[in-house]
Motif scaffolding. Structure first.
Motif, PDB file in Angstrom:
ATOM      1  N   SER A  25      23.244  38.070  41.420  1.00 39.18           N
ATOM      2  CA  SER A  25      22.714  36.800  41.910  1.00 39.18           C
ATOM      3  C   SER A  25      23.721  35.662  41.726  1.00 39.18           C
ATOM      4  O   SER A  25      23.585  34.611  42.362  1.00 39.18           O
ATOM      5  CB  SER A  25      21.395  36.448  41.198  1.00 39.18           C
ATOM      6  OG  SER A  25      21.578  36.335  39.805  1.00 39.18           O
ATOM      7  N   MET A  26      24.735  35.896  40.896  1.00 36.22           N
ATOM      8  CA  MET A  26      25.749  34.870  40.642  1.00 36.22           C
ATOM      9  C   MET A  26      26.927  34.984  41.605  1.00 36.22           C
ATOM     10  O   MET A  26      27.455  33.981  42.089  1.00 36.22           O
ATOM     11  CB  MET A  26      26.241  34.985  39.195  1.00 36.22           C
ATOM     12  CG  MET A  26      27.168  33.867  38.745  1.00 36.22           C
ATOM     13  SD  MET A  26      27.681  34.083  37.026  1.00 36.22           S
ATOM     14  CE  MET A  26      28.848  35.451  37.205  1.00 36.22           C
ATOM     15  N   VAL A  27      27.365  36.223  41.886  1.00 35.47           N
ATOM     16  CA  VAL A  27      28.487  36.430  42.795  1.00 35.47           C
ATOM     17  C   VAL A  27      28.057  37.394  43.905  1.00 35.47           C
ATOM     18  O   VAL A  27      27.080  38.126  43.765  1.00 35.47           O
ATOM     19  CB  VAL A  27      29.724  37.003  42.067  1.00 35.47           C
ATOM     20  CG1 VAL A  27      30.178  36.068  40.964  1.00 35.47           C
ATOM     21  CG2 VAL A  27      29.439  38.393  41.496  1.00 35.47           C
ATOM     22  N   THR A  28      28.797  37.384  44.982  1.00 37.91           N
ATOM     23  CA  THR A  28      28.524  38.300  46.087  1.00 37.91           C
ATOM     24  C   THR A  28      29.580  39.386  46.124  1.00 37.91           C
ATOM     25  O   THR A  28      30.698  39.215  45.621  1.00 37.91           O
ATOM     26  CB  THR A  28      28.512  37.557  47.437  1.00 37.91           C
ATOM     27  OG1 THR A  28      29.760  36.868  47.603  1.00 37.91           O
ATOM     28  CG2 THR A  28      27.378  36.545  47.476  1.00 37.91           C
ATOM     29  N   THR A  49      35.037  42.571  40.097  1.00 38.55           N
ATOM     30  CA  THR A  49      35.400  41.412  40.911  1.00 38.55           C
ATOM     31  C   THR A  49      34.315  41.108  41.932  1.00 38.55           C
ATOM     32  O   THR A  49      33.547  41.989  42.331  1.00 38.55           O
ATOM     33  CB  THR A  49      36.720  41.661  41.654  1.00 38.55           C
ATOM     34  OG1 THR A  49      36.585  42.831  42.476  1.00 38.55           O
ATOM     35  CG2 THR A  49      37.858  41.890  40.667  1.00 38.55           C
ATOM     36  N   GLY A  50      34.255  39.862  42.332  1.00 39.24           N
ATOM     37  CA  GLY A  50      33.302  39.436  43.343  1.00 39.24           C
ATOM     38  C   GLY A  50      33.704  38.085  43.881  1.00 39.24           C
ATOM     39  O   GLY A  50      34.792  37.578  43.583  1.00 39.24           O
ATOM     40  N   TRP A  51      32.812  37.478  44.653  1.00 39.10           N
ATOM     41  CA  TRP A  51      33.090  36.196  45.274  1.00 39.10           C
ATOM     42  C   TRP A  51      32.106  35.146  44.783  1.00 39.10           C
ATOM     43  O   TRP A  51      30.896  35.357  44.779  1.00 39.10           O
ATOM     44  CB  TRP A  51      32.999  36.307  46.796  1.00 39.10           C
ATOM     45  CG  TRP A  51      34.086  37.157  47.383  1.00 39.10           C
ATOM     46  CD1 TRP A  51      34.038  38.497  47.634  1.00 39.10           C
ATOM     47  CD2 TRP A  51      35.380  36.716  47.781  1.00 39.10           C
ATOM     48  NE1 TRP A  51      35.241  38.929  48.160  1.00 39.10           N
ATOM     49  CE2 TRP A  51      36.075  37.853  48.273  1.00 39.10           C
ATOM     50  CE3 TRP A  51      36.029  35.467  47.791  1.00 39.10           C
ATOM     51  CZ2 TRP A  51      37.390  37.772  48.740  1.00 39.10           C
ATOM     52  CZ3 TRP A  51      37.327  35.393  48.261  1.00 39.10           C
ATOM     53  CH2 TRP A  51      37.994  36.531  48.733  1.00 39.10           C
ATOM     54  N   GLY A  56      37.580  34.273  44.926  1.00 34.74           N
ATOM     55  CA  GLY A  56      37.505  35.543  44.226  1.00 34.74           C
ATOM     56  C   GLY A  56      37.524  35.326  42.725  1.00 34.74           C
ATOM     57  O   GLY A  56      38.308  34.520  42.220  1.00 34.74           O
ATOM     58  N   VAL A  57      36.650  36.013  42.008  1.00 36.63           N
ATOM     59  CA  VAL A  57      36.569  35.862  40.553  1.00 36.63           C
ATOM     60  C   VAL A  57      36.453  37.235  39.896  1.00 36.63           C
ATOM     61  O   VAL A  57      36.041  38.211  40.518  1.00 36.63           O
ATOM     62  CB  VAL A  57      35.355  34.998  40.124  1.00 36.63           C
ATOM     63  CG1 VAL A  57      35.500  33.572  40.631  1.00 36.63           C
ATOM     64  CG2 VAL A  57      34.049  35.617  40.594  1.00 36.63           C
ATOM     65  N   THR A  58      36.830  37.265  38.629  1.00 39.31           N
ATOM     66  CA  THR A  58      36.587  38.434  37.784  1.00 39.31           C
ATOM     67  C   THR A  58      35.428  38.117  36.849  1.00 39.31           C
ATOM     68  O   THR A  58      35.391  37.038  36.243  1.00 39.31           O
ATOM     69  CB  THR A  58      37.841  38.788  36.968  1.00 39.31           C
ATOM     70  OG1 THR A  58      38.853  39.288  37.847  1.00 39.31           O
ATOM     71  CG2 THR A  58      37.540  39.852  35.920  1.00 39.31           C
ATOM     72  N   PRO A 100      40.078  33.374  38.688  1.00 39.59           N
ATOM     73  CA  PRO A 100      39.376  32.844  37.517  1.00 39.59           C
ATOM     74  C   PRO A 100      38.470  33.922  36.914  1.00 39.59           C
ATOM     75  O   PRO A 100      38.050  34.856  37.606  1.00 39.59           O
ATOM     76  CB  PRO A 100      38.550  31.687  38.078  1.00 39.59           C
ATOM     77  CG  PRO A 100      39.140  31.382  39.401  1.00 39.59           C
ATOM     78  CD  PRO A 100      39.725  32.653  39.923  1.00 39.59           C
ATOM     79  N   ILE A 101      38.159  33.753  35.633  1.00 40.24           N
ATOM     80  CA  ILE A 101      37.352  34.724  34.900  1.00 40.24           C
ATOM     81  C   ILE A 101      36.070  34.054  34.413  1.00 40.24           C
ATOM     82  O   ILE A 101      36.097  32.940  33.891  1.00 40.24           O
ATOM     83  CB  ILE A 101      38.133  35.282  33.691  1.00 40.24           C
ATOM     84  CG1 ILE A 101      39.417  35.971  34.162  1.00 40.24           C
ATOM     85  CG2 ILE A 101      37.263  36.248  32.881  1.00 40.24           C
ATOM     86  CD1 ILE A 101      40.389  36.252  33.033  1.00 40.24           C
ATOM     87  N   ILE A 102      34.960  34.749  34.582  1.00 39.61           N
ATOM     88  CA  ILE A 102      33.674  34.316  34.047  1.00 39.61           C
ATOM     89  C   ILE A 102      33.173  35.402  33.113  1.00 39.61           C
ATOM     90  O   ILE A 102      33.096  36.575  33.505  1.00 39.61           O
ATOM     91  CB  ILE A 102      32.648  34.073  35.162  1.00 39.61           C
ATOM     92  CG1 ILE A 102      33.155  33.008  36.140  1.00 39.61           C
ATOM     93  CG2 ILE A 102      31.295  33.656  34.580  1.00 39.61           C
ATOM     94  CD1 ILE A 102      32.438  33.019  37.463  1.00 39.61           C
TER      95      ILE A 102
END
Length: 253
Positions: A25-28, A49-51, A56-58, A100-102
């Motif tokens: 629900s946070m990334v696609t 990884t996702g969007w 693009g984020v990790t 970027p990393i979350i």
């Protein structure tokens, strides 16, 4: 029950969402990646990884599991050395591809089993921390439940550290604190009150920058909305500036 102990209980309570559900629900288009490239693949760490919008984020998240079988596989959310090495690998990959990393944190701490110690638990955590200090890309850490000891800190050495309003962050559990200080684990509520582990305590001390209300199934979408403008700010910084500010942020403690 003290307000602090109520926070502890809320942090330990099951979430309305699964870890994977929160990520989705946070990334696609999330693509999970497995393995530490050293023969292990710890189920307590979900990474990939996702969007986030058009960026693009990790994402690296601790995972407590849902069923009893999953909880046993994840050591109830206690990462093993291979989990920290997986996270470190994903951090290095993110740096290579300028992502970027979350991190999403919900762990009482690193798995304390004998095999974990024999496998280099302390070294794995230390290397993950060292890698985080050197990242040329932004890292935003979000504590969504328990944030326990160095096992959580390994994922929380970020440019920004946020907490949900149903989370805690501490050097050890209130039971452990009471056992060490007073030789009585039954004084855990008293310990929680003096440890300063609530989101409000930590925000006041500058340990975290923001408290995000946990809105249940809506929480991932709320995180998405909060993260996007923050990443815009952080991604505009030069890598050397990011690293210097991140190190300075933690040195003040």
């Amino acid at each position: 029950m003290t307000d602090a102990m109520a926070t502890v209980k809320a942090a330990r309570a099951p979430r309305a969402y699964t870890t994977r559900g929160l990520i989705d629900s946070m990334v696609t288009d999330f693509i999970e990646q497995h393995g530490d490239r050293n023969g292990g693949d710890d189920a307590a760490i979900i990474g990939g990884t996702g969007w986030l919008g058009n960026r693009g984020v990790t994402v690296i998240a601790t995972n407590k599991g849902e069923t009893l079988e999953e909880r046993l596989q994840t050591n109830f959310g206690g990462p093993s050395p291979s989990g920290y090495r997986k996270a470190e690998r994903l951090m290095r990959q993110a740096a290579k591809f300028n992502r970027p990393i979350i991190t999403l944190i919900n762990t009482s701490g690193a798995y304390p089993g004998r095999e974990a110690e024999e496998g280099g638990q302390g070294e794995a955590i230390a290397h993950t921390l060292l890698t985080a200090t050197q990242l040329p890309v932004p890292l935003i850490a979000v504590i969504i439940g328990e944030g326990g000891s160095g096992g959580a800190l390994a994922f929380a050495l970020g440019d920004r550290v946020w907490m949900s309003d149903q989370s805690m962050y501490s050097i050890l559990s209130p039971e452990g604190f009471a056992s060490i200080l007073w030789k009585d684990s039954k004084r855990s509520a008293e310990a929680a009150a003096v440890m300063g582990l609530t989101p409000q305590d930590l925000l006041a001390k500058g340990v975290v920058e923001r408290i995000i209300p946990d809105t249940g199934m809506q929480f991932g979408y709320d995180l998405r909305a909060a993260l996007m403008p923050e990443l815009d700010v952080l991604c505009a910084k030069e890598p050397a500036e990011l690293i210097a500010q991140r190190r300075l942020r933690f040195r003040k403690f």
